[in-house]
Motif scaffolding. Sequence first.
Motif, PDB file in Angstrom:
ATOM      1  N   PRO A 233       0.830  -1.207   0.000  1.00 16.21           N
ATOM      2  CA  PRO A 233       0.000   0.000   0.000  1.00 16.21           C
ATOM      3  C   PRO A 233       0.868   1.262   0.000  1.00 16.21           C
ATOM      4  CG  PRO A 233      -0.789  -1.580   1.612  1.00 16.21           C
ATOM      5  CD  PRO A 233       0.548  -2.063   1.155  1.00 16.21           C
ATOM      6  N   ASN A 234       0.240   2.380  -0.355  1.00 19.12           N
ATOM      7  CA  ASN A 234       0.970   3.636  -0.420  1.00 19.12           C
ATOM      8  C   ASN A 234       0.150   4.735   0.256  1.00 19.12           C
ATOM      9  OD1 ASN A 234       3.204   5.132  -1.052  1.00 19.12           O
ATOM     10  ND2 ASN A 234       2.770   5.314  -3.245  1.00 19.12           N
ATOM     11  N   VAL A 235       0.806   5.837   0.599  1.00 18.54           N
ATOM     12  CA  VAL A 235       0.116   6.976   1.208  1.00 18.54           C
ATOM     13  C   VAL A 235       0.399   8.234   0.400  1.00 18.54           C
ATOM     14  CG1 VAL A 235       0.188   5.980   3.536  1.00 18.54           C
ATOM     15  CG2 VAL A 235       2.046   7.482   2.780  1.00 18.54           C
ATOM     16  N   GLU A 236      -0.500   9.187   0.535  1.00 19.56           N
ATOM     17  CA  GLU A 236      -0.357  10.446  -0.182  1.00 19.56           C
ATOM     18  C   GLU A 236       0.887  11.194   0.282  1.00 19.56           C
ATOM     19  OE1 GLU A 236      -3.958  12.535   0.542  1.00 19.56           O
ATOM     20  OE2 GLU A 236      -5.221  11.103  -0.551  1.00 19.56           O
ATOM     21  N   GLY A 237       1.597  11.787  -0.669  1.00 22.26           N
ATOM     22  CA  GLY A 237       2.774  12.572  -0.339  1.00 22.26           C
ATOM     23  C   GLY A 237       4.071  11.798  -0.315  1.00 22.26           C
ATOM     24  N   TRP A 238       3.991  10.465  -0.406  1.00 20.47           N
ATOM     25  CA  TRP A 238       5.210   9.648  -0.419  1.00 20.47           C
ATOM     26  C   TRP A 238       5.866   9.750  -1.788  1.00 20.47           C
ATOM     27  CZ3 TRP A 238       8.299   7.127   2.877  1.00 20.47           C
ATOM     28  CH2 TRP A 238       9.177   6.153   2.384  1.00 20.47           C
ATOM     29  N   THR A 239       7.104  10.176  -1.853  1.00 25.85           N
ATOM     30  CA  THR A 239       7.767  10.428  -3.141  1.00 25.85           C
ATOM     31  C   THR A 239       9.055   9.654  -3.327  1.00 25.85           C
ATOM     32  OG1 THR A 239       8.911  12.349  -2.188  1.00 25.85           O
ATOM     33  CG2 THR A 239       6.795  12.752  -3.313  1.00 25.85           C
ATOM     34  N   SER A 240       9.336   8.682  -2.462  1.00 23.63           N
ATOM     35  CA  SER A 240      10.594   7.958  -2.566  1.00 23.63           C
ATOM     36  C   SER A 240      10.691   7.210  -3.893  1.00 23.63           C
ATOM     37  CB  SER A 240      10.724   6.968  -1.411  1.00 23.63           C
ATOM     38  OG  SER A 240      11.851   6.135  -1.596  1.00 23.63           O
ATOM     39  N   ALA A 241      11.866   7.229  -4.475  1.00 24.14           N
ATOM     40  CA  ALA A 241      12.104   6.502  -5.727  1.00 24.14           C
ATOM     41  C   ALA A 241      12.369   5.026  -5.474  1.00 24.14           C
ATOM     42  CB  ALA A 241      13.294   7.119  -6.469  1.00 24.14           C
ATOM     43  N   GLY A 243      10.434   2.814  -3.877  1.00 18.59           N
ATOM     44  CA  GLY A 243       9.267   1.980  -3.650  1.00 18.59           C
ATOM     45  C   GLY A 243       8.196   2.722  -2.876  1.00 18.59           C
ATOM     46  N   ARG A 244       7.105   2.023  -2.601  1.00 18.22           N
ATOM     47  CA  ARG A 244       5.979   2.628  -1.906  1.00 18.22           C
ATOM     48  C   ARG A 244       6.230   2.727  -0.399  1.00 18.22           C
ATOM     49  NH1 ARG A 244       2.037  -1.413  -4.913  1.00 18.22           N
ATOM     50  NH2 ARG A 244       2.455  -0.749  -7.053  1.00 18.22           N
ATOM     51  N   PHE A 245       5.340   3.424   0.264  1.00 19.09           N
ATOM     52  CA  PHE A 245       5.452   3.735   1.685  1.00 19.09           C
ATOM     53  C   PHE A 245       5.651   2.486   2.545  1.00 19.09           C
ATOM     54  CE2 PHE A 245       2.985   4.066   5.679  1.00 19.09           C
ATOM     55  CZ  PHE A 245       3.715   5.030   6.348  1.00 19.09           C
ATOM     56  N   THR A 246       4.956   1.411   2.236  1.00 19.94           N
ATOM     57  CA  THR A 246       4.980   0.226   3.109  1.00 19.94           C
ATOM     58  C   THR A 246       6.107  -0.747   2.795  1.00 19.94           C
ATOM     59  OG1 THR A 246       3.346  -0.823   1.663  1.00 19.94           O
ATOM     60  CG2 THR A 246       2.518   0.317   3.629  1.00 19.94           C
ATOM     61  N   LEU A 247       6.928  -0.481   1.784  1.00 17.52           N
ATOM     62  CA  LEU A 247       8.046  -1.373   1.470  1.00 17.52           C
ATOM     63  C   LEU A 247       8.931  -1.568   2.702  1.00 17.52           C
ATOM     64  CD1 LEU A 247       9.703  -2.896  -0.743  1.00 17.52           C
ATOM     65  CD2 LEU A 247      10.978  -0.760  -1.048  1.00 17.52           C
ATOM     66  N   ASN A 248       9.324  -2.806   2.953  1.00 24.69           N
ATOM     67  CA  ASN A 248      10.162  -3.199   4.099  1.00 24.69           C
ATOM     68  C   ASN A 248       9.399  -3.202   5.423  1.00 24.69           C
ATOM     69  OD1 ASN A 248      12.591  -3.621   2.651  1.00 24.69           O
ATOM     70  ND2 ASN A 248      12.941  -1.412   2.606  1.00 24.69           N
ATOM     71  N   GLY A 249       8.087  -2.966   5.359  1.00 23.28           N
ATOM     72  CA  GLY A 249       7.290  -3.021   6.584  1.00 23.28           C
ATOM     73  C   GLY A 249       6.631  -4.374   6.778  1.00 23.28           C
ATOM     74  N   SER A 250       5.834  -4.480   7.836  1.00 24.40           N
ATOM     75  CA  SER A 250       5.122  -5.717   8.146  1.00 24.40           C
ATOM     76  C   SER A 250       3.870  -5.353   8.937  1.00 24.40           C
ATOM     77  CB  SER A 250       6.009  -6.660   8.960  1.00 24.40           C
ATOM     78  OG  SER A 250       5.386  -7.914   9.177  1.00 24.40           O
ATOM     79  N   TYR A 251       2.900  -6.257   8.950  1.00 24.09           N
ATOM     80  CA  TYR A 251       1.723  -6.075   9.796  1.00 24.09           C
ATOM     81  C   TYR A 251       1.893  -6.890  11.070  1.00 24.09           C
ATOM     82  CZ  TYR A 251      -0.394  -4.157   5.573  1.00 24.09           C
ATOM     83  OH  TYR A 251      -0.646  -3.399   4.456  1.00 24.09           O
ATOM     84  N   LEU A 252       1.468  -6.316  12.178  1.00 24.75           N
ATOM     85  CA  LEU A 252       1.544  -6.980  13.470  1.00 24.75           C
ATOM     86  C   LEU A 252       0.142  -7.312  13.961  1.00 24.75           C
ATOM     87  CD1 LEU A 252       4.133  -4.649  15.264  1.00 24.75           C
ATOM     88  CD2 LEU A 252       4.586  -6.586  13.741  1.00 24.75           C
ATOM     89  N   ALA A 253      -0.093  -8.566  14.275  1.00 26.31           N
ATOM     90  CA  ALA A 253      -1.312  -8.976  14.954  1.00 26.31           C
ATOM     91  C   ALA A 253      -0.958  -9.105  16.434  1.00 26.31           C
ATOM     92  CB  ALA A 253      -1.825 -10.295  14.405  1.00 26.31           C
ATOM     93  N   VAL A 254      -1.584  -8.281  17.257  1.00 22.38           N
ATOM     94  CA  VAL A 254      -1.198  -8.169  18.668  1.00 22.38           C
ATOM     95  C   VAL A 254      -2.371  -8.549  19.557  1.00 22.38           C
ATOM     96  CG1 VAL A 254      -0.371  -6.588  20.460  1.00 22.38           C
ATOM     97  CG2 VAL A 254       0.432  -6.336  18.094  1.00 22.38           C
TER      98      VAL A 254
END
Length: 458
Positions: A233-241, A243-254
């Motif tokens: 997924p991506n967010v508004e204003g993210w301009t990195s060349a 990849g998208r905002f969520t690259l290298n992230g993960s979801y946590l089920a807590v």
Amino acid sequence: MLKSGFGSLTTSCFRLLTIRDEALAKAWLAELLDTGLIVSAKQVGKPKQEKQEKKKENEKATKPLDAVVAIGFTYSGLAKLGCRETSDHPFPTPFRSGMGSELRARLLRDDDRQWSWTDREGPGGGEVVHILLAEWKARGAVSRLPEIKSSAFSVIEVGEDSDFFDGDGKLREPFGFRDGLAQPVIRGLRDEDGETLRAARDEAGDLYGDRLVEPGEFILGYRNEYDELTFCPNVEGWTSANGRFTLNGSYLAVRQFEQDVTAFRAFEMANADFFAANGVSAGEKLMGRRKNGLPLSWKGDPTVPAPDSAADAFRYRVDDADGFMCPKGAHVRRSNPRDSLGIDVQSSIKSSKLHRLLRRGRPYRESSGRQGIFFIACNADLERQFEFIHQRWLQNRRFGTLESQDDPVVGSQPCPKTFTIPGLASGREVSLQHFTQTLGGGYFFLPGIAALRFIARA
């Protein structure tokens, strides 16, 4: 956090933050980034044995970490901090709706929720939290966290404790079982928590590959077990060349579980006579492992410690298809069926890799005496991983060939409930009560470092 369980950092504390002032919250995040407590995978050193082997080659060994922090955000937390998903690349439905929503309550089969905290308004009430702050420290280390001011956040703190590590440095949960076993190994991001790669492979033998899982099952933007790139997924204003905002992230089920240790020990005592004669306790049958971490099907001397890789190198289909050693409904067999559910061994192993979780939680104990597990599961697909396991395996009352039974440890069906143990002289079932209670839960996004910097200045 994805690379290491920080086993050498034996003190942990988890804080749940609700944002009161967005500007002050962002300023605090910027301070946190400046502390150096949030580290990259490259900063997490190699296991100790490998360090010793490389010492002569590299005199500038990595300085051991004495404190680290990980931070995750709920969907509403990201929104409060100004991060809006794009219409082309939105967040997945489970994360957007939240574990606390009415929809997720039905899907997860959570009966009569009475939670003290959650990630979204929904059944059972509870304070809506926006940020998960997880801190691990070496024993005696002083916290370097910036002051969490009441003007910026309200805080729920889950007790700081290091008493769950025994004399040999192994982690045990409140019921007395070794914790942190049966972890998947992320291909290309391996950490064997003290074992070298060679030793781990030698101890596990031909079964080492059963644990090896593609990075896209846990890290967004990488190839998963379907050989597909995990959706970012991506967010508004993210301009990195890059990849998208969520690259290298993960979801946590807590989830925060409270454990009724008194009730669990009473159950073991009430059933001690039969199980003692068979060399295991009643609690070990429910859990599916011995308290020292060895599988119930272990062929060696169960009193002699074994490396973790060896203790995790087992299957069910050939050695224990009928559950005479590890009952079919035992907690570890439900949470990771290994080779037991498909048409053959290889298809079963392949299928199980589609539903693995990387656990990064810890036991906790509060000043009130309440204790339990602060459960954190890293995954890239909340529906296919955490929710599938919770709904189809743990809470499924028709799991495998069983009828009207759910998980004996974290199941939710009304008490009294039963648990099938093949081989009982007086029948095939024992009566159970609830040994755990869920106090809260939520879905969080764990951002990469670049995304975290973006959040702090968004």
